[in-house]
Scaffold this motif. Structure first.
Motif, PDB file in Angstrom:
ATOM      1  N   HIS A 244       1.424  -5.416  12.198  1.00 37.95           N
ATOM      2  CA  HIS A 244       1.540  -6.380  10.858  1.00 37.95           C
ATOM      3  C   HIS A 244       2.204  -7.730  11.359  1.00 37.95           C
ATOM      4  CE1 HIS A 244       1.325  -1.920   9.781  1.00 37.95           C
ATOM      5  NE2 HIS A 244       1.233  -2.503   8.332  1.00 37.95           N
TER       6      HIS A 244
ATOM      7  N   SER B 153      -4.545   0.553   3.465  1.00 39.34           N
ATOM      8  CA  SER B 153      -5.155  -0.471   3.713  1.00 39.34           C
ATOM      9  C   SER B 153      -6.625  -0.133   4.050  1.00 39.34           C
ATOM     10  CB  SER B 153      -4.799  -1.528   4.626  1.00 39.34           C
ATOM     11  OG  SER B 153      -4.757  -1.022   6.088  1.00 39.34           O
TER      12      SER B 153
ATOM     13  N   ASN C 109      -3.760   8.313  18.483  1.00 43.25           N
ATOM     14  CA  ASN C 109      -4.033   7.493  17.180  1.00 43.25           C
ATOM     15  C   ASN C 109      -3.539   6.266  17.307  1.00 43.25           C
ATOM     16  OD1 ASN C 109      -4.821   6.991  14.577  1.00 43.25           O
ATOM     17  ND2 ASN C 109      -3.963   8.851  13.646  1.00 43.25           N
TER      18      ASN C 109
ATOM     19  N   ARG D 210      -2.874  -6.393  10.425  1.00 43.66           N
ATOM     20  CA  ARG D 210      -3.038  -6.926   9.035  1.00 43.66           C
ATOM     21  C   ARG D 210      -1.710  -7.582   8.581  1.00 43.66           C
ATOM     22  NH1 ARG D 210      -1.607  -4.403   3.872  1.00 43.66           N
ATOM     23  NH2 ARG D 210       0.045  -2.822   3.882  1.00 43.66           N
TER      24      ARG D 210
ATOM     25  N   ARG E  78     -12.009   2.757   7.136  1.00 46.69           N
ATOM     26  CA  ARG E  78     -11.205   3.725   6.220  1.00 46.69           C
ATOM     27  C   ARG E  78     -11.417   2.775   5.065  1.00 46.69           C
ATOM     28  NH1 ARG E  78      -4.926   4.360   7.172  1.00 46.69           N
ATOM     29  NH2 ARG E  78      -4.842   2.156   6.578  1.00 46.69           N
TER      30      ARG E  78
ATOM     31  N   GLY F 144      -8.301   7.787  14.313  1.00 48.85           N
ATOM     32  CA  GLY F 144      -7.644   8.544  12.968  1.00 48.85           C
ATOM     33  C   GLY F 144      -8.435   9.417  12.140  1.00 48.85           C
TER      34      GLY F 144
ATOM     35  N   ARG G  63       3.149  12.123  15.746  1.00 52.70           N
ATOM     36  CA  ARG G  63       1.758  11.702  15.487  1.00 52.70           C
ATOM     37  C   ARG G  63       1.158  11.814  17.115  1.00 52.70           C
ATOM     38  NH1 ARG G  63      -0.352   7.127  12.399  1.00 52.70           N
ATOM     39  NH2 ARG G  63      -2.060   5.842  13.729  1.00 52.70           N
TER      40      ARG G  63
ATOM     41  N   SER H 172     -13.094   5.978  14.855  1.00 54.31           N
ATOM     42  CA  SER H 172     -11.893   5.651  14.768  1.00 54.31           C
ATOM     43  C   SER H 172     -11.001   6.793  14.866  1.00 54.31           C
ATOM     44  CB  SER H 172     -11.412   5.145  13.247  1.00 54.31           C
ATOM     45  OG  SER H 172     -10.076   4.727  13.336  1.00 54.31           O
TER      46      SER H 172
ATOM     47  N   THR I 233      -9.265  -2.710  21.732  1.00 52.32           N
ATOM     48  CA  THR I 233      -8.977  -3.222  20.388  1.00 52.32           C
ATOM     49  C   THR I 233      -7.926  -3.301  19.740  1.00 52.32           C
ATOM     50  OG1 THR I 233      -9.997  -1.354  19.377  1.00 52.32           O
ATOM     51  CG2 THR I 233     -11.633  -3.145  19.910  1.00 52.32           C
TER      52      THR I 233
ATOM     53  N   THR J 217       0.785  -1.138   0.034  1.00 55.01           N
ATOM     54  CA  THR J 217      -0.049  -0.124   0.051  1.00 55.01           C
ATOM     55  C   THR J 217       0.960   1.365  -0.014  1.00 55.01           C
ATOM     56  OG1 THR J 217      -0.062  -0.162   2.419  1.00 55.01           O
ATOM     57  CG2 THR J 217      -1.946  -1.142   1.072  1.00 55.01           C
TER      58      THR J 217
ATOM     59  N   SER K 188       1.909   4.819   8.507  1.00 56.50           N
ATOM     60  CA  SER K 188       2.564   5.074   7.214  1.00 56.50           C
ATOM     61  C   SER K 188       3.687   5.944   7.773  1.00 56.50           C
ATOM     62  CB  SER K 188       1.480   6.021   6.248  1.00 56.50           C
ATOM     63  OG  SER K 188       0.975   7.085   7.078  1.00 56.50           O
TER      64      SER K 188
HETATM   65  O1  TXA Z   1      -1.774   0.561   4.255  1.00 58.60           O
HETATM   66  C1  TXA Z   1      -1.674   0.617   5.564  1.00 58.60           C
HETATM   67  O2  TXA Z   1      -2.681   0.362   6.593  1.00 58.60           O
HETATM   68  C2  TXA Z   1      -0.344   1.637   6.139  1.00 58.60           C
HETATM   69  C3  TXA Z   1       0.644   0.545   6.142  1.00 58.60           C
HETATM   70  C4  TXA Z   1       2.033   0.797   6.585  1.00 58.60           C
HETATM   71  O3  TXA Z   1       0.284  -0.935   6.687  1.00 58.60           O
HETATM   72  N1  TXA Z   1      -0.407   1.645   7.442  1.00 58.60           N
HETATM   73  C5  TXA Z   1      -1.307   2.926   7.890  1.00 58.60           C
HETATM   74  O4  TXA Z   1      -1.425   3.194   9.102  1.00 58.60           O
HETATM   75  O5  TXA Z   1      -1.821   3.439   6.963  1.00 58.60           O
HETATM   76  P1  TXA Z   1      -1.883   4.411   9.948  1.00 58.60           P
HETATM   77  O6  TXA Z   1      -1.218   4.517  11.017  1.00 58.60           O
HETATM   78  O7  TXA Z   1      -1.377   5.733   8.939  1.00 58.60           O
HETATM   79  O8  TXA Z   1      -3.418   4.371   9.823  1.00 58.60           O
HETATM   80  C6  TXA Z   1      -4.151   3.390  10.760  1.00 58.60           C
HETATM   81  C7  TXA Z   1      -5.524   3.750  10.938  1.00 58.60           C
HETATM   82  C8  TXA Z   1      -5.803   4.946  11.592  1.00 58.60           C
HETATM   83  O9  TXA Z   1      -6.808   5.790  11.151  1.00 58.60           O
HETATM   84  C9  TXA Z   1      -6.099   4.428  13.061  1.00 58.60           C
HETATM   85  O10 TXA Z   1      -6.883   5.417  13.716  1.00 58.60           O
HETATM   86  C10 TXA Z   1      -6.694   3.109  12.631  1.00 58.60           C
HETATM   87  O11 TXA Z   1      -6.200   2.840  11.654  1.00 58.60           O
HETATM   88  N2  TXA Z   1      -6.643   2.412  13.812  1.00 58.60           N
HETATM   89  C11 TXA Z   1      -5.763   1.604  14.328  1.00 58.60           C
HETATM   90  N3  TXA Z   1      -6.154   0.873  15.280  1.00 58.60           N
HETATM   91  C12 TXA Z   1      -7.422   1.142  15.385  1.00 58.60           C
HETATM   92  C13 TXA Z   1      -8.334   0.624  16.366  1.00 58.60           C
HETATM   93  N4  TXA Z   1      -8.121  -0.229  17.478  1.00 58.60           N
HETATM   94  N5  TXA Z   1      -9.796   1.127  16.184  1.00 58.60           N
HETATM   95  C14 TXA Z   1     -10.012   1.896  15.448  1.00 58.60           C
HETATM   96  N6  TXA Z   1      -9.146   2.415  14.351  1.00 58.60           N
HETATM   97  C15 TXA Z   1      -7.852   2.000  14.649  1.00 58.60           C
END
Ligand code: TXA
Ligand code: MG
Length: 354
Positions: free
Chosen positions: A71, A185, A66, A125, A199, A236, A62, A234, A121, A39, A147
């Motif tokens: 992985h 993703s 968030n 991935r 998302r 984020g 960050r 979420s 939670t 991704t 990211s």
């Molecule tokens: O493609 C991707 O997902 C990339 C690659 C590196 O794997 N990673 C990525 O991570 O985009 P990040 O941190 O930029 O986005 C992760 C998203 C955020 O919006 C975060 O709030 C949400 O996933 N998230 C993570 N854990 C969560 C949880 N326990 N409950 C709800 N949302 C969660």
């Protein structure tokens, strides 16, 4: 934070994979390694070490509330991270993993609060990139990775993007060439009933609905109806993912109407002395005589558009334009993720023509 020396290694072919041993050692020792996934590039650390994970937040700037995606390199690793794998998750894993699908599931107590931002939670991935899989496997620990961009900048799709943001802030960058998908993703919360699409991303809503017919799209997902004052589900979602220096305006409608509107707007802004960027498609680019034109792909070639979107965003920043006029796409298939990112970048400044 003190400045680190960021090492860069190139891992382009299968024969280069042994070079990842050094990267795996950095992860085990609590350091930070940026690596390619299918991704976008991720910034990885040991997901089970709270202090290592704090390093990710510091390097990116960050917000600590968030949470990160954990992985893994094999489906069997899921059981050590989550307290329960619901029956409806199993066909998803079988069909979409490895791949751009992130599942939210109830977490095991040993995952540090830093990784999940204190939630009960965890997002998990299994990426579909040989370098990512080999790195996680060699590290022998699950790898937390957002990211690999500074918070608020577009996600990186090349190692050069990562270095532009994080040189001197991380231990190593693994250059595996440009990423294939280009948007992040898809995130689905399976702890809710009905399952909730948080998302949109590399796996489409339409593909997911075949397995999760009751799945709903979170109202906070900007793409279908521009939401105002929706409480984020979420953490984020409340952050604007890409806040370019320039103001972004998305123009949606038929090809002819969009082209005419953007031409008119470009003229108007230039008359005010503003530098105009235009996010165009192959079909329309030649029509724009004013402004800095970036071709993001063909109007119907959504995979190509997704792959180029963030590079175009970064180029506009480099060109220091004041305003970006972006053509909209149909919010179907990958178009849902594309429009979500465009509309977020635009802070919901959207013009519908015809
Ligand atoms: O493609 C991707 O997902 C990339 C690659 C590196 O794997 N990673 C990525 O991570 O985009 P990040 O941190 O930029 O986005 C992760 C998203 C955020 O919006 C975060 O709030 C949400 O996933 N998230 C993570 N854990 C969560 C949880 N326990 N409950 C709800 N949302 C969660
Ligand atoms: Mg991100």
């Amino acid at each position: 934070m003190s400045k680190l020396e960021t090492r860069v290694i190139h891992v382009a072919r299968r024969e280069d994979l042994p070079a990842l041993e050094e990267a795996a050692e950095i992860i085990r020792a609590g350091g930070l390694v940026a690596f390619p996934t299918e991704t976008v590039y991720g910034l990885g650390a040991n997901a089970l070490a709270g202090e290592a994970v704090r390093g990710i937040f510091a390097a990116k700037g960050r917000p600590a509330d968030n949470p990160l995606i954990v992985h893994i390199a094999g489906e069997e690793e899921l059981e050590s991270l989550v307290s329960q794998v619901p029956a409806r998750a199993k066909p998803l894993l079988a069909h979409f993993w490895p791949g751009p699908l992130t599942l939210i599931l109830p977490k095991q107590p040993h995952i540090p609060a830093e990784t999940t931002a204190g939630l009960d939670t965890v997002a998990v991935r299994m990426p579909a990139h040989p370098v990512a899989l080999a790195l996680i496997h060699m590290a022998g620990v699950p790898v937390a990775a957002p990211s690999a961009n500074l918070s608020g900048r577009p996600s990186p799709t090349t190692a050069q993007h990562v270095l532009a943001d994080l040189a001197g802030r991380v231990d190593m960058v693994i250059d595996g060439g440009p990423t294939a998908v280009g948007v992040e993703s898809t995130v689905v919360d399976l702890t809710r009933e009905p399952p909730l699409l948080l998302r949109p991303g590399g796996v489409t809503r339409e593909e997911l609905r075949e397995f999760l017919p009751t799945m709903v799209v979170d109202p906070g997902v900007a793409a279908l109806t521009p939401p105002l004052d929706v409480r984020p589900s979420s953490p984020g979602m409340k952050y604007s993912h890409y806040a370019p220096r320039a103001q972004v305006v998305v123009v949606e409608g038929s090809r002819e109407a969009v082209e005419a509107k953007i031409k008119e707007m470009a003229l108007g802004y230039q008359a005010q002395g503003l530098r105009v960027g235009i996010l165009a498609t192959r079909e329309t680019a030649a029509a724009y005589k004013k402004g800095k034109v970036q071709v993001v792909g063909g109007r119907e070639e959504l995979a190509e558009v997704a792959a180029n979107l963030y590079t175009c965003f970064r180029r506009f920043d480099d060109l220091r334009v004041d305003i970006i006029l972006a053509e909209g796409f149909a919010a179907v298939g990958l178009g849902l993720a594309i429009m979500n990112r465009l509309r977020k970048a635009a802070g919901h400044r959207i013009i519908r023509v015809d």
